[in-house]
Scaffold this active site. Structure first.
Site, PDB file in Angstrom:
ATOM      1  N   LYS A  42     -24.973 -30.587   7.617  1.00  0.00           N
ATOM      2  CA  LYS A  42     -25.391 -29.643   8.660  1.00  0.00           C
ATOM      3  C   LYS A  42     -24.382 -28.503   8.846  1.00  0.00           C
ATOM      4  O   LYS A  42     -24.436 -27.770   9.824  1.00  0.00           O
ATOM      5  CB  LYS A  42     -25.582 -30.373  10.004  1.00  0.00           C
ATOM      6  CG  LYS A  42     -26.629 -31.480   9.984  1.00  0.00           C
ATOM      7  CD  LYS A  42     -28.049 -30.935   9.937  1.00  0.00           C
ATOM      8  CE  LYS A  42     -29.091 -32.037   9.846  1.00  0.00           C
ATOM      9  NZ  LYS A  42     -29.300 -32.744  11.101  1.00  0.00           N
ATOM     10  N   ILE A  94     -17.116 -43.505  21.017  1.00  0.00           N
ATOM     11  CA  ILE A  94     -18.090 -43.799  22.066  1.00  0.00           C
ATOM     12  C   ILE A  94     -19.080 -44.882  21.616  1.00  0.00           C
ATOM     13  O   ILE A  94     -19.546 -45.700  22.413  1.00  0.00           O
ATOM     14  CB  ILE A  94     -18.871 -42.520  22.457  1.00  0.00           C
ATOM     15  CG1 ILE A  94     -17.903 -41.411  22.903  1.00  0.00           C
ATOM     16  CG2 ILE A  94     -19.910 -42.809  23.522  1.00  0.00           C
ATOM     17  CD1 ILE A  94     -17.104 -41.720  24.155  1.00  0.00           C
ATOM     18  N   GLU A  96     -21.387 -47.882  20.528  1.00  0.00           N
ATOM     19  CA  GLU A  96     -21.351 -49.330  20.764  1.00  0.00           C
ATOM     20  C   GLU A  96     -22.094 -50.054  19.651  1.00  0.00           C
ATOM     21  O   GLU A  96     -22.691 -49.431  18.779  1.00  0.00           O
ATOM     22  CB  GLU A  96     -21.952 -49.671  22.138  1.00  0.00           C
ATOM     23  CG  GLU A  96     -23.363 -49.218  22.373  1.00  0.00           C
ATOM     24  CD  GLU A  96     -23.851 -49.580  23.778  1.00  0.00           C
ATOM     25  OE1 GLU A  96     -23.346 -50.551  24.368  1.00  0.00           O
ATOM     26  OE2 GLU A  96     -24.750 -48.874  24.264  1.00  0.00           O
ATOM     27  N   GLU A 207     -12.542 -57.421  33.582  1.00  0.00           N
ATOM     28  CA  GLU A 207     -13.733 -58.256  33.665  1.00  0.00           C
ATOM     29  C   GLU A 207     -13.457 -59.561  32.929  1.00  0.00           C
ATOM     30  O   GLU A 207     -12.430 -59.707  32.260  1.00  0.00           O
ATOM     31  CB  GLU A 207     -14.950 -57.531  33.078  1.00  0.00           C
ATOM     32  CG  GLU A 207     -14.823 -57.158  31.621  1.00  0.00           C
ATOM     33  CD  GLU A 207     -15.965 -56.261  31.117  1.00  0.00           C
ATOM     34  OE1 GLU A 207     -16.704 -55.704  31.935  1.00  0.00           O
ATOM     35  OE2 GLU A 207     -16.091 -56.122  29.889  1.00  0.00           O
ATOM     36  N   HIS A 245     -20.898 -56.697  28.331  1.00  0.00           N
ATOM     37  CA  HIS A 245     -20.097 -56.296  27.172  1.00  0.00           C
ATOM     38  C   HIS A 245     -19.938 -57.442  26.176  1.00  0.00           C
ATOM     39  O   HIS A 245     -19.914 -58.606  26.549  1.00  0.00           O
ATOM     40  CB  HIS A 245     -18.698 -55.852  27.615  1.00  0.00           C
ATOM     41  CG  HIS A 245     -18.691 -54.517  28.286  1.00  0.00           C
ATOM     42  ND1 HIS A 245     -17.726 -54.153  29.186  1.00  0.00           N
ATOM     43  CD2 HIS A 245     -19.530 -53.455  28.186  1.00  0.00           C
ATOM     44  CE1 HIS A 245     -17.971 -52.928  29.612  1.00  0.00           C
ATOM     45  NE2 HIS A 245     -19.057 -52.488  29.015  1.00  0.00           N
TER      46      HIS A 245
END
Length: 288
Positions: A42, A94, A96, A207, A245
């Site tokens: 591109k 970024i 995942e 977490e 997650h």
């Protein structure tokens, strides 16, 4: 501020995709220094006024660039990361759902090259004074002197929003990523914040799953002089069940919210029972 500063000149890998285009526009609106995009095949196009190149090597021949943010789909993320690690100093992933073996190879390569990697599966990094490299909504952040480190994007937004509403700004907010293998752990970001003159207090958001928060607690005890406030998500999570997650899973007695909270408390960290208490603890640390 840390990681993202006035000298960061970033390119966007996957800039011509839907996510790449949208977030490039948002980052530019927030005055982030986005100097190029890379999508193989591109080259020659423009996105939001940013020139697109076929490779990072070609981009470097045309613009001054030292960082990359990756919006490339998971099957191609490893190749994109290796390319950026070869040429740049900072890589924010970024994407995942990257296979764990790919992530392990990316991190080993980055370590060998001395390149900082944030993520994968991260909302990115925001320094309200200079810009953002990520997907976070900008209206909830404000310039100030609280550093935030988090495994959870959503909780970062929630807590930053509460801080901002209370008139407490942020120096830098870092989403380290929610996967089991990540590039930059709590300890490295804690060290950066400890040495950052713009950061007065630190908020650590954790977490369930893994031992990263316990390791951070040990590090804080011996190495961090600034006040640290923490919140651990997942107090009621059942063992053996993944919660959101990929890295948020309790195995046996380790990785529970309780074990993390106890370790942090023992290290002298104020641990909030709910996110709204963080503002109170920061004010307390400031003698307000």
């Amino acid at each position: 501020m840390i990681i993202l500063n006035e000298n960061t000149k970033c390119l966007v890998q996957g800039i011509t995709g839907k996510q790449g285009q949208f977030h490039t526009e948002q980052m530019i609106k927030y005055n982030t220094n986005i100097v190029a995009g890379v999508t193989p095949g591109k080259g020659g196009q423009e996105v939001c006024g940013v020139p697109v190149f076929d490779s990072i090597e070609e981009a470097k021949e045309n613009v001054d660039v030292n960082a990359s943010i990756i919006f490339v789909p998971a099957p191609f993320a490893k190749d994109a990361a290796f390319e950026s690690i070869d040429h740049l100093d900072l890589v924010i992933i970024i994407t995942e759902h990257i296979p764990i073996h790919d992530t392990m190879e990316i991190m080993a390569y980055a370590k060998a090259k001395g390149v900082t990697v944030i993520g994968p599966n991260t909302p990115g990094v925001i320094s309200p004074k200079v810009g953002k490299l990520g997907i976070m909504p900008i209206h909830i952040f404000s310039e100030g002197d609280v550093g935030v480190i988090s495994r959870s994007g959503t909780l970062t937004y929630e807590i930053a929003s509460q801080l901002t509403r209370a008139g407490i700004g942020q120096s830098t907010c870092v989403g380290i990523g929610g996967d089991p293998v990540i590039g930059t752990p709590y300890i490295e970001v804690l060290e950066m914040f400890e040495n950052d003159p713009d950061t007065k207090e630190i908020v650590l958001i954790g977490e369930i799953g893994g031992g990263a928060e316990e390791a951070a607690a040990e590090y804080i005890k011996d190495n961090i002089s600034k006040p640290v406030v923490a919140y651990i998500a997942g107090i009621s999570a059942p063992p053996g069940k993944r919660m959101g997650h990929a890295g948020a899973i309790i195995a046996g007695n380790s990785g529970t919210a309780k074990s993390k909270m106890e370790a942090l408390t023992a290290a002298g960290v104020k641990v909030a029972q709910k996110p709204s208490e963080i503002v109170d603890y920061i004010k307390e640390a400031r003698g307000e």
